[in-house]
Design a protein around this motif. Structure first.
Motif, mmCIF file in Angstrom:
data_model
loop_
_atom_site.group_PDB
_atom_site.id
_atom_site.type_symbol
_atom_site.label_atom_id
_atom_site.label_comp_id
_atom_site.label_asym_id
_atom_site.label_seq_id
_atom_site.Cartn_x
_atom_site.Cartn_y
_atom_site.Cartn_z
ATOM 1 N N ASP A 332 -0.165 -30.013 30.937
ATOM 2 C CA ASP A 332 -0.165 -31.252 30.151
ATOM 3 C C ASP A 332 1.238 -31.701 29.757
ATOM 4 O O ASP A 332 1.393 -32.765 29.150
ATOM 5 N N TYR A 333 2.265 -30.912 30.085
ATOM 6 C CA TYR A 333 3.606 -31.199 29.579
ATOM 7 C C TYR A 333 4.578 -31.607 30.675
ATOM 8 O O TYR A 333 4.495 -31.147 31.815
ATOM 9 N N TYR A 334 5.520 -32.455 30.291
ATOM 10 C CA TYR A 334 6.640 -32.803 31.167
ATOM 11 C C TYR A 334 7.885 -32.965 30.301
ATOM 12 O O TYR A 334 7.801 -33.266 29.104
ATOM 13 N N PHE A 335 9.042 -32.736 30.915
ATOM 14 C CA PHE A 335 10.294 -32.866 30.178
ATOM 15 C C PHE A 335 10.844 -34.273 30.330
ATOM 16 O O PHE A 335 10.975 -34.786 31.440
ATOM 17 N N ASP A 336 11.164 -34.893 29.198
ATOM 18 C CA ASP A 336 11.702 -36.249 29.177
ATOM 19 C C ASP A 336 13.201 -36.173 28.897
ATOM 20 O O ASP A 336 13.626 -36.030 27.749
ATOM 21 N N ALA A 337 14.006 -36.263 29.947
ATOM 22 C CA ALA A 337 15.458 -36.132 29.806
ATOM 23 C C ALA A 337 16.056 -37.242 28.956
ATOM 24 O O ALA A 337 17.087 -37.054 28.299
ATOM 25 N N THR A 338 15.416 -38.413 28.933
ATOM 26 C CA THR A 338 15.951 -39.523 28.139
ATOM 27 C C THR A 338 15.793 -39.273 26.645
ATOM 28 O O THR A 338 16.442 -39.927 25.829
ATOM 29 N N CYS A 339 14.936 -38.338 26.290
ATOM 30 C CA CYS A 339 14.687 -38.021 24.884
ATOM 31 C C CYS A 339 15.922 -37.411 24.225
ATOM 32 O O CYS A 339 16.205 -37.663 23.057
#
Length: 404
Positions: A332-339
Motif C-alpha cells: 500500500d506504500y510508495y515513496f514520494d520524493a517531492t515530499c
C-alpha cells in the motif's frame, strides 16, 4: 551521530568502551548500562536477571573495530498511568474479553513495574510459576524471556552501495538492549505471499502499554516506545535523543526533530480510488501492484492475487478485526520524493536525514516505516546481526509478489 571516527583501535580489543579510544563516541556513551538492577517481575528461569545493557566493549575483525553490546533484552520500565492511558485501555474494542475482570486493575496515578499484572487476560502469557508477567500483556503475545544476546555495530557507518532491506524479526537494538523489529508481523493476506501485513496496524491491540510485545520470547518494539521516551526525558522540547541503533551503525532518534516538531515519513499510502494514478481502476480494489514503489510514473501491474478491498474487514492473528484501509499492507506504500523538498521534518527514503552536528540518523515516525527502512542507509558489515536482504520478503520465506 553515526560515529565520528573509525579505524583500528591499536590494542582496545576486549576493552570496555568507556576505557577505550572510543570513549567519547556517542556509540559508546548512548547505552543504558546496568550491572546490578534485576527485573522486578519477569524471571522466566526462576533466577534474578539483569535489565538493560550489561556490557559495551570493543572488538576487532578484519582490521576494523566494532562495538559489541551484550544485554538480556528486558527493559527497566516503570509505568505511571495517566488518564489518557486508562481511557485507551477501557476503549479497546474487545475490552469485555481482553481483561480478566471488568477492566484494567490500575487507575490514574498508579505506578507499576514492567510486567506487573494490570488486569489483562493474557492468553499467550499464562499464569504460572515460570510465567511471571501474565496480566501485563494483552491477549495473544507470549511472555518475554531473557535472551542473553550480543550485537556488534561498526564504529563508523558508511553509505550502502546496494539495497539491503530490513528483515522480519531482529533489525536493530534500543539503547536499553531491547530488540527493534521492522514493519511486518511476518504474515500475508490469505498466506498467498502478495499482500504483506504491517505489524503496527494488525498488532495495534497486541502491544503493551509500553508499545512492545514478545514473539518467541523476544521482547521488541516495532515503533515509538513511549516508556523509553520517558526514561530518556524526551518531552518534545528539543531534538530527540538516540533511542537505538540499526545494524549499519546509524543511530535511531526519537520522534522529534526540534521543539514541538515531529519527524514525518515521506512514504505515502496509495489512493485506491478508481481514477487514481496509484489505484487499480476500481474504487477500493487491491488487484494491482506498483511496478516501482519509489516511482508512481512506472504504473501498475496485475497483482496475480487480489487483496481485500479497502472497505473489507480483516482479522489479525490475535483475533482483532479491522477495516483494511490503505496502509495495512506493505504494497500500500510508495515513496514520494517531492515530499522531502528540503524540509527538515521530512525524512528520506530510509526514514532519516542529516543536519547540524547529528550526522546522518534515522527518526521514529508515526507513519511507515516507523523506525527505518524499508532499506538501510548504511552498509551492513560482515559481523552484523543480520545479513543483507536483497528484497523485503526474503526473511519471510518467500520471494514476494510473483508478478514482480
Amino acid at each position: 551521530s553515526g560515529g565520528e571516527s573509525g579505524g583500528d583501535s591499536g590494542g582496545d580489543e576486549g576493552t570496555d568502551c568507556s576505557d577505550s579510544t572510543y570513549a567519547d563516541l556517542v556509540l559508546c556513551t548512548s547505552w543504558m548500562r546496568n550491572d546490578t538492577e534485576t527485573a522486578a517481575i519477569i524471571a522466566t528461569d526462576g533466577s534474578d536477571n539483569l535489565v538493560d545493557v550489561q556490557s559495551v566493549s570493543v572488538t576487532s575483525a578484519d582490521g576494523s573495530d566494532y562495538i559489541s553490546i551484550t544485554s538480556g533484552g528486558v527493559p527497566s520500565y516503570t509505568i505511571s498511568f495517566t488518564a489518557e492511558m486508562i481511557a485507551a485501555l477501557e476503549a479497546r474494542p474487545n475490552a469485555s474479553t481482553d481483561f480478566a475482570g471488568a477492566g484494567p486493575t490500575v487507575s490514574v496515578g498508579d505506578t507499576v513495574d514492567f510486567g506487573a499484572d494490570i488486569g489483562f487476560n493474557s492468553t499467550g502469557c499464562t499464569r504460572g510459576e515460570t510465567d511471571e508477567g501474565a496480566g501485563f500483556w494483552p491477549p495473544g503475545p507470549e511472555c518475554p524471556e531473557f535472551i542473553d544476546r550480543t550485537i556488534v555495530l561498526p564504529v563508523e557507518a558508511s553509505e550502502a552501495t546496494e539495497d539491503c532491506y530490513t528483515p522480519a524479526g531482529l533489525s536493530g537494538v534500543m539503547v536499553n538492549g531491547v530488540s527493534i523489529f521492522n514493519w511486518t508481523d511476518g504474515a500475508h493476506y490469505n498466506n498467498e505471499g502478495v499482500w504483506y501485513n504491517i505489524a503496527q496496524k494488525f498488532e495495534a491491540y497486541d502491544f503493551s502499554v509500553c508499545g512492545g510485545h514478545a514473539a518467541q520470547g523476544e521482547y521488541h518494539h516495532h515503533n515509538v516506545a513511549p516508556c523509553l521516551g520517558i526514561q530518556l526525558d524526551d518531552d518534545g522540547s528539543e531534538h530527540s535523543p538516540i533511542y537505538g541503533w540499526a545494524p549499519d551503525g546509524v543511530p535511531l532518534h526519537g520522534p522529534y526533530v526540534s521543539n514541538g516538531s515531529l519527524a514525518e515519513s515521506c512514504w505515502q499510502t496509495r489512493d485506491y480510488s478508481a481514477t487514481s494514478e496509484s489505484g487499480c481502476g476500481e474504487t477500493g480494489a487491491r488487484t494491482c501492484l506498483l511496478v516501482d514503489n519509489t516511482d508512481l510514473s512506472q504504473g501498475t501491474v496485475s497483482a496475480g492475487s487480489s487483496g481485500p478491498t479497502t472497505s473489507e474487514t480483516v482479522t489479525s492473528q490475535s483475533g482483532n478485526t479491522f477495516t483494511a484501509e490503505s496502509g495495512f499492507y506493505f504494497q500500500d506504500y510508495y515513496f514520494d520524493a517531492t515530499c522531502v523538498d528540503g524540509d527538515l521534518t521530512r525524512m528520506d527514503i530510509h526514514n532519516g536525514h542529516s543536519h547540524d552536528d547529528h550526522g546522518y540518523h534515522y527518526h521514529m515516525t508515526t507513519g511507515f516505516p516507523f523506525t527505518y527502512g524499508p532499506t538501510f542507509y548504511g552498509k551492513l558489515h560482515e559481523n552484523a546481526a543480520i545479513e543483507c536482504q536483497s528484497d523485503p520478503y526474503m526473511s519471510m520465506g518467500g520471494g514476494g509478489p510473483p508478478s514482480l
